[in-house]
Design a protein around this motif. Structure first.
Motif, mmCIF file in Angstrom:
data_model
loop_
_atom_site.group_PDB
_atom_site.id
_atom_site.type_symbol
_atom_site.label_atom_id
_atom_site.label_comp_id
_atom_site.label_asym_id
_atom_site.label_seq_id
_atom_site.Cartn_x
_atom_site.Cartn_y
_atom_site.Cartn_z
ATOM 1 N N HIS A 82 11.395 7.809 2.702
ATOM 2 C CA HIS A 82 11.310 8.427 1.378
ATOM 3 C C HIS A 82 10.974 9.916 1.484
ATOM 4 O O HIS A 82 11.479 10.726 0.693
ATOM 5 C CB HIS A 82 10.244 7.707 0.543
ATOM 6 N N PHE A 83 10.154 10.259 2.457
ATOM 7 C CA PHE A 83 9.729 11.653 2.606
ATOM 8 C C PHE A 83 10.291 12.302 3.872
ATOM 9 O O PHE A 83 9.750 13.297 4.356
ATOM 10 C CB PHE A 83 8.195 11.742 2.611
ATOM 11 N N THR A 102 8.648 10.730 11.351
ATOM 12 C CA THR A 102 9.738 9.756 11.267
ATOM 13 C C THR A 102 9.128 8.371 11.431
ATOM 14 O O THR A 102 7.911 8.215 11.548
ATOM 15 C CB THR A 102 10.791 10.011 12.361
ATOM 16 N N ALA A 103 9.974 7.361 11.469
ATOM 17 C CA ALA A 103 9.478 5.988 11.597
ATOM 18 C C ALA A 103 8.829 5.733 12.958
ATOM 19 O O ALA A 103 8.037 4.809 13.106
ATOM 20 C CB ALA A 103 10.618 5.005 11.365
ATOM 21 N N ILE A 161 -0.824 3.701 9.963
ATOM 22 C CA ILE A 161 0.565 3.722 10.399
ATOM 23 C C ILE A 161 1.443 3.483 9.178
ATOM 24 O O ILE A 161 1.263 2.508 8.447
ATOM 25 C CB ILE A 161 0.819 2.645 11.473
ATOM 26 N N LEU A 162 2.382 4.382 8.945
ATOM 27 C CA LEU A 162 3.212 4.320 7.745
ATOM 28 C C LEU A 162 4.444 3.447 7.972
ATOM 29 O O LEU A 162 5.005 3.415 9.070
ATOM 30 C CB LEU A 162 3.641 5.730 7.345
ATOM 31 N N THR A 163 4.870 2.781 6.920
ATOM 32 C CA THR A 163 6.070 1.949 7.000
ATOM 33 C C THR A 163 7.311 2.833 7.013
ATOM 34 O O THR A 163 7.294 3.996 6.611
ATOM 35 C CB THR A 163 6.156 1.003 5.797
ATOM 36 N N SER A 164 8.417 2.236 7.459
ATOM 37 C CA SER A 164 9.680 2.980 7.476
ATOM 38 C C SER A 164 10.126 3.343 6.066
ATOM 39 O O SER A 164 10.792 4.368 5.866
ATOM 40 C CB SER A 164 10.762 2.163 8.183
ATOM 41 N N PHE A 177 0.831 -1.210 0.000
ATOM 42 C CA PHE A 177 0.000 0.000 0.000
ATOM 43 C C PHE A 177 0.864 1.258 0.000
ATOM 44 O O PHE A 177 0.633 2.194 -0.776
ATOM 45 C CB PHE A 177 -0.929 -0.021 1.213
ATOM 46 N N ASP A 178 1.869 1.273 0.863
ATOM 47 C CA ASP A 178 2.735 2.449 0.943
ATOM 48 C C ASP A 178 3.524 2.662 -0.347
ATOM 49 O O ASP A 178 3.739 3.811 -0.771
ATOM 50 C CB ASP A 178 3.689 2.321 2.134
ATOM 51 N N LEU A 179 3.949 1.585 -0.984
ATOM 52 C CA LEU A 179 4.657 1.716 -2.254
ATOM 53 C C LEU A 179 3.753 2.304 -3.335
ATOM 54 O O LEU A 179 4.207 3.109 -4.165
ATOM 55 C CB LEU A 179 5.210 0.360 -2.705
#
Length: 222
Positions: free
Chosen positions: A104-105, A145-146, A96-99, A72-74
């Protein structure tokens, strides 16, 4: 990131009503950013209607259609890069976003959280503040951040908790402040006034030792 003749292309990620998106849209004519894309992980939410009414391109990427959080994040990265987005604003984006995404941002992505971080990361912040008997509450705008709700805090805005306050009254107080502060900080990032260096916030060329206080900033500008 600073652009002399053109405004910085940004994207806003939403999951619902999009009231902060509306604040960003309303402030856009006087800002250094241009909202190129609004992505929602949920279809048929009001935030998408807000974007369409403003003539902004929208994209629905239903996270349930993807095999993994990474996939999904990709897909989001591909969509954002295709629009040459330089800044990403999370506005009620409930994922919740992946590392991989945060890396990347890194230094180019903001989130707004309804508490005075590091107090109360996560959910139910208004209820937690009331249960703790806190005298004040507020919001934090931070680099993403992560670490969940753990990126360097740029600005905080505070409200006094009154004796008769409830979860709903606190929510309304914080929403009002969100709509005032988020476009301001987004503009700082889009203009290059704000940067992230070695996990520290640099504002107007100076490294911050503590988050900026919105009340102090507005007082100085009077």
């Amino acid at each position: 990131m600073t652009q002399t003749s053109q405004r910085t292309p940004i994207a806003v990620l939403i999951s619902g009503n999009g009231s902060n998106l509306q604040a960003l849209i309303d402030a856009q004519p006087h800002s250094h950013y241009d909202i190129q894309l609004v992505i929602s992980n949920r279809p048929n939410v009001k935030g998408l209607d807000r974007a369409k009414s403003a003539g902004i391109e929208t994209l629905v990427l239903d996270h349930k259609a993807y095999d993994s959080r990474e996939a999904f994040d990709l897909a989001m990265i591909d969509a954002l890069d295709a629009k040459q987005v330089q800044v990403v604003i999370l506005a009620g984006f409930m994922r919740i976003l992946t590392s991989a995404f945060t890396h990347h941002f890194l230094g180019r992505m903001l989130n707004i959280h309804p508490s005075l971080l590091p107090k109360y990361p996560g959910l139910d912040t208004h209820q937690r503040a009331l249960e703790a008997g806190d005298s004040e509450h507020g919001l934090s705008i931070h680099f993403v951040t992560a670490e969940l709700d753990g990126g360097p805090v740029i600005l905080q805005a505070k409200v006094t908790i009154e004796q008769n306050d409830s979860v709903e009254t606190l929510r309304q107080k914080i929403h009002t402040l969100e709509h005032q502060t988020y476009p301001l900080v987004a503009d700082w990032l889009a203009s290059g006034t704000l940067t992230l260096e070695d996990n520290k916030v640099r504002f107007k060329g100076e490294l911050l030792t503590a988050p900026l206080d919105f009340a102090e900033i507005t007082q100085r500008e009077r």
